[in-house]
Structure formats: C-alpha cells, structure tokens
Design a protein around this motif. Structure first.
Motif, PDB file in Angstrom:
ATOM      1  N   HIS A  52       5.381  40.590  64.984  1.00  8.96           N
ATOM      2  CA  HIS A  52       4.550  40.098  63.884  1.00  8.96           C
ATOM      3  C   HIS A  52       3.376  41.071  63.737  1.00  8.96           C
ATOM      4  O   HIS A  52       2.688  41.351  64.726  1.00  8.96           O
ATOM      5  CB  HIS A  52       4.041  38.693  64.189  1.00  8.96           C
ATOM      6  CG  HIS A  52       5.164  37.721  64.448  1.00  8.96           C
ATOM      7  ND1 HIS A  52       6.083  37.386  63.474  1.00  8.96           N
ATOM      8  CD2 HIS A  52       5.530  37.040  65.558  1.00  8.96           C
ATOM      9  CE1 HIS A  52       6.958  36.530  63.985  1.00  8.96           C
ATOM     10  NE2 HIS A  52       6.648  36.307  65.243  1.00  8.96           N
ATOM     11  N   THR A  54       0.109  41.600  63.237  1.00  9.14           N
ATOM     12  CA  THR A  54      -1.153  40.856  63.228  1.00  9.14           C
ATOM     13  C   THR A  54      -2.247  41.713  63.877  1.00  9.14           C
ATOM     14  O   THR A  54      -1.954  42.790  64.418  1.00  9.14           O
ATOM     15  CB  THR A  54      -1.011  39.589  64.090  1.00  9.14           C
ATOM     16  OG1 THR A  54      -0.776  40.008  65.448  1.00  9.14           O
ATOM     17  CG2 THR A  54       0.141  38.707  63.633  1.00  9.14           C
ATOM     18  N   ASP A 126      10.610  40.947  69.072  1.00  9.87           N
ATOM     19  CA  ASP A 126      10.180  39.543  69.077  1.00  9.87           C
ATOM     20  C   ASP A 126      11.255  38.788  68.303  1.00  9.87           C
ATOM     21  O   ASP A 126      11.172  38.641  67.084  1.00  9.87           O
ATOM     22  CB  ASP A 126       8.805  39.416  68.403  1.00  9.87           C
ATOM     23  CG  ASP A 126       8.244  38.007  68.476  1.00  9.87           C
ATOM     24  OD1 ASP A 126       9.031  37.049  68.572  1.00  9.87           O
ATOM     25  OD2 ASP A 126       7.004  37.860  68.432  1.00  9.87           O
ATOM     26  N   ASN A 341       2.863  28.873  61.802  1.00  6.59           N
ATOM     27  CA  ASN A 341       1.612  29.373  62.393  1.00  6.59           C
ATOM     28  C   ASN A 341       1.310  30.798  61.955  1.00  6.59           C
ATOM     29  O   ASN A 341       0.154  31.207  61.921  1.00  6.59           O
ATOM     30  CB  ASN A 341       1.657  29.280  63.932  1.00  6.59           C
ATOM     31  CG  ASN A 341       2.811  30.058  64.527  1.00  6.59           C
ATOM     32  OD1 ASN A 341       3.790  30.346  63.854  1.00  6.59           O
ATOM     33  ND2 ASN A 341       2.703  30.401  65.800  1.00  6.59           N
ATOM     34  N   LEU A 342       2.353  31.548  61.591  1.00  3.80           N
ATOM     35  CA  LEU A 342       2.132  32.919  61.138  1.00  3.80           C
ATOM     36  C   LEU A 342       2.207  33.029  59.621  1.00  3.80           C
ATOM     37  O   LEU A 342       1.601  33.908  59.029  1.00  3.80           O
ATOM     38  CB  LEU A 342       3.134  33.863  61.801  1.00  3.80           C
ATOM     39  CG  LEU A 342       2.751  34.154  63.258  1.00  3.80           C
ATOM     40  CD1 LEU A 342       3.948  34.159  64.159  1.00  3.80           C
ATOM     41  CD2 LEU A 342       1.981  35.456  63.356  1.00  3.80           C
ATOM     42  N   GLY A 347      -1.310  33.173  63.353  1.00  2.00           N
ATOM     43  CA  GLY A 347      -0.627  33.268  64.639  1.00  2.00           C
ATOM     44  C   GLY A 347      -1.553  32.836  65.760  1.00  2.00           C
ATOM     45  O   GLY A 347      -2.633  32.287  65.531  1.00  2.00           O
ATOM     46  N   HIS A 348      -1.125  33.080  66.986  1.00  2.00           N
ATOM     47  CA  HIS A 348      -1.921  32.647  68.131  1.00  2.00           C
ATOM     48  C   HIS A 348      -3.228  33.434  68.202  1.00  2.00           C
ATOM     49  O   HIS A 348      -3.254  34.634  67.922  1.00  2.00           O
ATOM     50  CB  HIS A 348      -1.184  32.888  69.447  1.00  2.00           C
ATOM     51  CG  HIS A 348       0.188  32.296  69.527  1.00  2.00           C
ATOM     52  ND1 HIS A 348       0.683  31.408  68.608  1.00  2.00           N
ATOM     53  CD2 HIS A 348       1.158  32.480  70.454  1.00  2.00           C
ATOM     54  CE1 HIS A 348       1.899  31.068  68.963  1.00  2.00           C
ATOM     55  NE2 HIS A 348       2.228  31.705  70.066  1.00  2.00           N
ATOM     56  N   PHE A 357       0.397  40.394  75.497  1.00  2.00           N
ATOM     57  CA  PHE A 357       0.530  41.818  75.173  1.00  2.00           C
ATOM     58  C   PHE A 357       0.137  42.723  76.339  1.00  2.00           C
ATOM     59  O   PHE A 357       0.594  43.867  76.423  1.00  2.00           O
ATOM     60  CB  PHE A 357      -0.237  42.140  73.888  1.00  2.00           C
ATOM     61  CG  PHE A 357       0.502  41.662  72.645  1.00  2.00           C
ATOM     62  CD1 PHE A 357       1.845  41.299  72.707  1.00  2.00           C
ATOM     63  CD2 PHE A 357      -0.127  41.582  71.414  1.00  2.00           C
ATOM     64  CE1 PHE A 357       2.545  40.870  71.586  1.00  2.00           C
ATOM     65  CE2 PHE A 357       0.561  41.154  70.265  1.00  2.00           C
ATOM     66  CZ  PHE A 357       1.897  40.801  70.364  1.00  2.00           C
TER      67      PHE A 357
END
Ligand code: ADE
Length: 419
Positions: A52, A54, A126, A341-342, A347-348, A357
């Motif tokens: 993703h 982000t 992912d 959520n994305l 996202g988180h 990460f």
C-alpha cells in the motif's frame, strides 16, 4: 527522469510533509535507517515492492534506498494509494512508483508488470500478487530472485499453499508471522484504522449500534475490541470453534451470519475468505445496513450478487454505494468492498507500522546475508529479529523492563527445584 506512473508530481510537497509527520512516530525504522546509511547492506540490490503506497511505506522505501537498494514499487490494492506520497517518492527520492488511487484492474496489473520490469532480486509483497504474477505470467524472472518477503496473513496463506503444492520457485520469509507484526499491526492497527475508515466514510455513531465482525483472527479481535470501546454492541461470526470460543470468553455474542444478518447495523468482514456476506444474508438485512470489508481482497462481500438483486445503485457519499433491492431496502457498501481502512482512511498509524516495516527492513538484510542457505520454502522471521524490534520499540517509547537475576536464570533452566 525516474520511471513512474503516478497521478500528479505536483502533489509532492503535500506528500513530503505527511511522510515527515509519519516518520516522527517510527523510531525503530529510523535507527535501522541510520545504520543502513553507514553500512550500505543493499548495494547493487534491485528490489520490487507491491505494498500500500502510504506515508509509512514511503518511510520503508527510503530506509531501503538509504541502504543502497534500487527500489521500484506498485500498489497492493487499487484504492489504497496516497497520490501525494507516490509523488514525493518519485520527485524527492527518485524511487520508481507505479500507482494511482482508483486505478482499474487492467491498470493495477499493468503497474505490477512495470514494477517487475525492474528485474527484482528481492520481492516484497502484501498479498502475494508479485509472487503470483511471477509464477503464473513471468516465470523467467523467478531465477533472478534471491527470495521474497510477505506482509500479510492472506499472502502467507497463498504462499503456504504454493509451498504445499511444491510450485514455489524461490524462498519467502513470512514477515506477517513475526510476533512484533501480527500481535500489534493486525490487532491494534486494524482495530483502529478500520473503525477510522468506517467513520470517515459514513459519519455514523458507533455507540448503541449493532456491529457485526466476521472473523475472529488477530484483525477481528482488534476490530471487535475497538468497536466495543466505542459503545457498539458487537456480534462475532466464526467458522472455527476455537476462535469462536475465544470470542465468547472475551465477552462477545457469537452467532451464525444467518442470524447476525437480521440484527446488524454495520458489518465488517475480516476473514481472508470469499463470499462471507452473500445473497442469503442480504435477503435478511435491515433497510440501511452498512457493509464493509477489512480483509485483503474484495471478495469477502459478494457484490455481484447484491447488484443482481438490486433495482438501483447510486454513490450517495464518497466511499458509500447505496444499493436498493427489488423489495425496496437500501444496503450500503463501503469502498467498493475493498480494505476500508486504506480506501477511506490512511491505513494503520505509523507507530504500529514502525514495527511491521522494521521487520521488512531487517528481514531484507537477513535475506541478503543468508539467501544461499534458503530453500524454496516459506520461512518464519528469525526470533532474534523479533526480539530486537521489540527491544528497540520499548526503548523508543522510553520504557524499561526488569532483568532476570542470576538465581532466576538458573531456576528457569533447572528441573530439580520444587515447592
Ligand atoms: N497496511 C495497513 N496499514 C498500512 C499502512 N499505513 N501502510 C502500509 N501498509 C498498511
């Protein structure tokens, strides 16, 4: 000129500031980056990532580049790209990016192909789309790949199936299965960001709502916990007796979806499976029901079935599609059934992605050092990496913990002392 296909390079300034904001909460990755700048462990390494796009992913891409890697990235979901971040990665960092928020399926796969044209020596997935594309469409690339990493549960399940069927052409390390990943990212990350996405998309009150969580894995646990924290009456559905029992003992009501469908105001699927919400459930839902998904793929809600039983469909708000069934009920799908959520949020949060990460960065270093000993299998992240990330995270939070006394260490490794 850096090769890329992004929405608009002029968005780079906004992306740069948002990445800077995220990096302020990623102390573990920062420490790793500082070491990589000195040691350059990835000199000459081509890496293709399908993640993703982000602010947090940008921090990871910079860390890898700081270590000398030549990086290309495409999106792991057509709706999750943050276009300003993509712009900053290209303009400020010279990283190849192929990702545009809202891209259609052909463009999504065209971007994946462009990312694979980079001839990766490491793939970072992912959801396992890079691995799957290499194996099914571009097998000639597999011989150049030393190993790959996988970020999410759904991807690990696909890859373990490939290992079982003996078709896996190169080794994979399952970053998702590190404890510093799924204990935190899957639970607290998904818990918070999913609620965030649902609220941003709908602006509905959680308190007093009947909130149905399908699936009680790590993500479902986090989501159920946070929905309850917002005052929702939470119902859990499961197919596995063990997590079903866990949900009951955690204090949730557990029902089959056929029953929950009649009660729910808001539904969210987090199972990793397909057809979790389907016609037999839509048939029973209340007028105004809200349906969302936070599992990796957009197959958990059978949207084609809902389309078939609807006489009208309209975009009533950004990220909300309202279907009117032939019997006059309105059923709302959030974010086209993609990761809410994305799709509707960001996202988180960075503080939890810091650990996930850090796992990706240290696992990449582990692969570079150890690829000659790895077989065509799915490996767990070495325990020492997990322990190191946990220790660095605690230090970053300024938290100290106790140490075993010599007597305690001796006691734990002995067997002859009793009462
Ligand atoms: N998956 C969930 N949240 C994410 C984020 N913020 N960045 C990248 N991948 C994610």
């Amino acid at each position: 000129m850096t090769k890329s296909d992004i929405k608009n390079p002029a968005l780079a300034e906004s992306g740069r500031l948002r990445i800077e904001w995220a990096r302020q909460n990623m102390p573990v990755l920062k420490q790793i980056e500082d070491r990589f700048i000195k040691e350059k462990p990835f000199q000459g390494l081509r890496l293709s990532a399908c993640l993703h796009v982000t602010t947090e992913t940008a921090a990871l891409m910079r860390t890898l580049k700081s270590g000398g890697a030549d990086v290309a990235i495409c999106a792991s979901n057509p709706l999750s790209t943050q276009d300003d971040v993509a712009a900053s990665l290209v303009v400020d960092d010279g990283i190849q990016v192929f990702a545009i928020k809202g891209e259609d399926n052909p463009t999504y796969y065209k971007h994946m192909d462009a990312c694979l044209d980079h001839h990766p020596m490491i793939t970072m997935d992912d959801g396992a789309d890079l691995v799957s594309t290499i194996h099914q469409k571009r097998p000639e690339l597999a011989t150049e790949v030393l190993a790959g990493t996988e970020e999410t549960t759904t991807g690990v399940i696909r890859l373990r199936s490939m290992e079982r069927d003996k078709v896996l052409k190169y080794p994979i390390v399952a970053v998702n299965d590190a404890q510093t990943k799924h204990f935190f990212d899957n639970r607290y990350g998904t818990g918070q960001s999913t609620i965030d996405g649902i609220i941003r998309a709908t602006n509905r009150l959680m308190a007093g709502s009947h909130f149905v969580v399908a699936g009680y894995g790590w993500c479902g646990k986090g989501l159920a916990m946070r929905a309850r924290g917002m005052g929702a009456q939470v119902i859990v559905t499961e197919v596995d007796p063990l997590p079903a029992l866990e949900a009951i003992m955690d204090g949730f009501r557990v029902l089959p979806m056929a029953e929950a469908a009649k009660i729910g105001d808001i539904f969210c699927t987090v199972t990793g499976n397909k057809g979790v919400l389907r016609k037999e459930h839509f048939d029973k839902m209340k007028d105004g029901a809200i349906l969302s998904n936070s599992g990796h793929f957009n197959v958990e809600i059978d949207i084609p079935a809902l389309e078939k039983m609807s006489r009208q469909q309209r975009q009533i708000r950004e990220f909300v599609t309202e279907y009117t069934t032939t019997d006059g009920r309105r059923i709302n799908i959030l974010g086209e059934g993609r990761l809410i959520n994305l799709a509707a949020a960001e996202g988180h949060p960075s503080s939890v992605m810091d650990m996930s990460f850090a796992g990706q960065a240290l696992t990449t270093e582990y692969i570079v050092k150890n690829y000659k000993t790895l077989e065509k299998r799915v490996y767990n992240v070495p325990r020492e990496i997990d322990e190191k990330i946990a220790a660095l995270k605690l230090a970053g939070m300024d938290v100290s913990i106790d140490r075993l006394t010599p007597e305690q260490s001796k006691y734990l490794s002995s067997w002859n002392e009793g009462t």
